[in-house]
Design a protein around this motif. Structure first.
Motif, short mmCIF file in Angstrom:
data_model
loop_
_atom_site.label_atom_id
_atom_site.label_comp_id
_atom_site.label_asym_id
_atom_site.label_seq_id
_atom_site.Cartn_x
_atom_site.Cartn_y
_atom_site.Cartn_z
N ALA A 128 10.20 15.58 -7.11
CA ALA A 128 10.98 15.80 -8.32
C ALA A 128 10.36 16.92 -9.16
N ILE A 129 9.03 16.92 -9.23
CA ILE A 129 8.34 17.98 -9.98
C ILE A 129 8.54 19.33 -9.29
N ALA A 130 8.47 19.31 -7.94
CA ALA A 130 8.70 20.55 -7.20
C ALA A 130 10.10 21.08 -7.43
N ASP A 131 11.07 20.19 -7.70
CA ASP A 131 12.45 20.61 -7.97
C ASP A 131 12.66 21.05 -9.41
N GLY A 132 11.57 20.96 -10.22
CA GLY A 132 11.66 21.46 -11.59
C GLY A 132 11.64 20.42 -12.68
N ASP A 133 11.58 19.13 -12.33
CA ASP A 133 11.55 18.08 -13.34
C ASP A 133 10.10 17.83 -13.76
N LEU A 134 9.64 18.53 -14.78
CA LEU A 134 8.25 18.40 -15.23
C LEU A 134 8.03 17.17 -16.10
N LEU A 153 0.82 -1.22 0.00
CA LEU A 153 0.00 0.00 0.00
C LEU A 153 0.85 1.27 0.00
N SER A 154 1.94 1.25 0.75
CA SER A 154 2.71 2.48 0.92
C SER A 154 3.72 2.73 -0.20
N SER A 155 4.20 1.67 -0.84
CA SER A 155 5.21 1.86 -1.88
C SER A 155 4.74 2.77 -3.02
N PRO A 156 3.51 2.55 -3.57
CA PRO A 156 3.06 3.49 -4.61
C PRO A 156 2.91 4.91 -4.11
N LEU A 157 2.46 5.08 -2.87
CA LEU A 157 2.31 6.44 -2.33
C LEU A 157 3.68 7.08 -2.11
N GLU A 158 4.66 6.30 -1.64
CA GLU A 158 6.00 6.84 -1.48
C GLU A 158 6.60 7.22 -2.84
N LEU A 207 4.83 8.11 -5.42
CA LEU A 207 4.11 9.32 -5.83
C LEU A 207 4.68 10.55 -5.12
N ALA A 208 5.03 10.39 -3.84
CA ALA A 208 5.64 11.50 -3.11
C ALA A 208 6.99 11.89 -3.72
N ARG A 209 7.79 10.88 -4.08
CA ARG A 209 9.08 11.17 -4.72
C ARG A 209 8.89 11.88 -6.06
#
Length: 428
Positions: free
Chosen positions: A182-188, A169-174, A176-178
């Motif tokens: 990455a998107i927040a760091d600019g990798d669109l 359950l947590s692996s996909p959410l983790e 998704l968080a990563r």
């Protein structure tokens, strides 16, 4: 989240085991006691059949063999022990048996069963069978220990399953968080991966759709900034030079200079409108642009670029017939595309720049040619960032053409020639 899932699973398993184990433990206790009472009653009944009718007259009784932990005694009608083992007087259990019923008692840490002995219709004695309650409780405790072991084993299995499920359950959410970080760091370009959980996949799809939408918006913003810089720099420079030249020349016609500046300002305003319309419209939809006669557009473009090319010693020839020149085309869009093509010929071409208008019946073809040679192939020349310059102009021109339902292509490389096809509504 992993710890929470494990904790919830353990609580659920513990509650389930508690609800199952407590009634089962009670049932085990009653079952063992009932089984022991049954064994005692069978031992007592086996002894009863050995007591003959002459027992009341003093006939001795031979007791059958039985279990080693069981005591059996035969009591007469007065409640005294006549044979076997047991207390000298039978107590309450023997007293109830002499009254004609089977008695089940607990006395002195023992389980006691007393069965009446009858001759004819008269009770002549009783058989008492007993065993230590500790023996029964030992078996009950061993059963409870086995039950407790099974419960602990079940809890251990629940921990293993819960940890595995928590990981699933947590692996996909983790992940998704990563991806979000990455998107927040600019990798669109980062996208959430597919998992085996439908609900998480739905969140991932919504997340990816949001990122794609944001990426498109940011790309449009970047394109608008680059387009505006590319399209406005040259006209602004020309406007500034014209005004400075008028100020520097005492004999200059101020009215003519202001009229020229006003025309250039209107052109800049139209340029901004077109760029905003391109940035805020869906690429799959044509951009509405006020219709204008193509001849007027060619004349206006000739006025803007004749002097620019003449300063470099180059000619500008605009060839068109009067009748096709009166046909309407998307005015501002065509104006911007012509500016890009003239600017490209000025910066990267050579010799005379020739503009030709051709009537194709269902479309108008505007050819912009110079005497230079195209250094890039047609499949890459319209890509952004390609070429010696900024690589924006031709890409913008093609986007403007596509948005207006037109088409821009490189139709010749030696000499360089670009062709703009402007469709006519319903032909002619």
């Amino acid at each position: 989240m992993r710890a929470r899932v494990v904790r919830v699973a353990l609580v659920a398993a513990a509650v389930a085991l508690l609800l199952l184990a407590v009634p089962l433990a009670v049932a085990v206790r009653f079952t063992f006691v009932a089984d022991e009472n049954g064994e005692l009653e069978r031992d007592a009944m086996a002894t009863v059949v050995r007591v003959g009718p002459d027992f009341a007259a003093g006939d001795p009784v031979e007791l059958p063999g039985g279990r080693g932990e069981t005591q059996r005694g035969v009591y007469d009608a007065t409640g005294r022990l006549r044979s076997g083992a047991g207390p000298a007087t039978g107590g309450d259990a023997v007293r109830e048996a002499r009254a004609g019923g089977v008695a089940r008692k607990r006395a002195g840490g023992e389980l006691v069963i007393a069965v009446p002995v009858s001759s004819g219709e008269r009770v002549i004695g009783a058989v008492r069978a007993s065993t230590s309650a500790r023996t029964v409780w030992n078996r009950v405790l061993w059963a409870w220990a086995a039950l407790l072991g099974l419960c602990l084993l079940a809890l251990g299995a629940a921990v293993i399953v819960a940890r595995r499920q928590a990981s699933v359950l947590s692996s996909p959410l983790e992940a998704l968080a990563r991806t979000s970080l990455a998107i927040a760091d600019g990798d669109l370009t980062a996208r959430a991966d597919h998992s085996t959980i439908a609900e998480i996949d739905e969140v991932a799809r919504a997340h990816n759709a949001m990122v794609e939408r944001l990426a498109r918006l940011l790309e449009q913003q970047r394109h608008f900034t680059a387009n505006a810089s590319h399209q406005l720099r040259t006209p602004l420079t020309g406007l500034q030079l014209g005004l400075e030249a008028a100020l520097a020349d005492p004999g200059a016609d101020a009215r003519a200079a202001l009229a020229e500046a006003a025309e250039k300002t209107r052109h800049l305003d139209h340029t901004i409108d077109e760029l905003l319309r391109l940035a805020t419209s869906d690429a799959s939809m044509s951009l509405p642009s006020p219709a204008q006669e193509v001849g007027e557009l060619l004349e206006a473009a000739e006025r803007r670029w004749h002097g620019v090319l003449a300063r470099d010693g180059r000619r500008l020839d605009v060839l068109w017939e009067p009748e096709p020149g009166k046909l309407p085309v998307p005015g501002r869009t065509t104006d911007q595309i012509l500016d890009v093509l003239f600017d490209n010929a000025h910066r990267h071409g050579g010799g005379t720049v020739t503009v030709t208008l051709r009537d194709l019946g269902t479309a108008l073809a505007v050819d912009v040619a110079d005497e230079g040679t195209a250094a890039l192939e047609s499949r890459v020349i319209f890509e952004r960032g390609i070429g010696e310059g900024s690589g924006i102009g031709l890409a913008l021109a093609r986007e403007l053409a596509a948005a207006a339902g037109a088409r821009l292509a490189l139709s010749g490389t030696a000499p360089t020639r670009f062709t703009l096809l402007l469709p006519l509504d319903g032909g002619r």
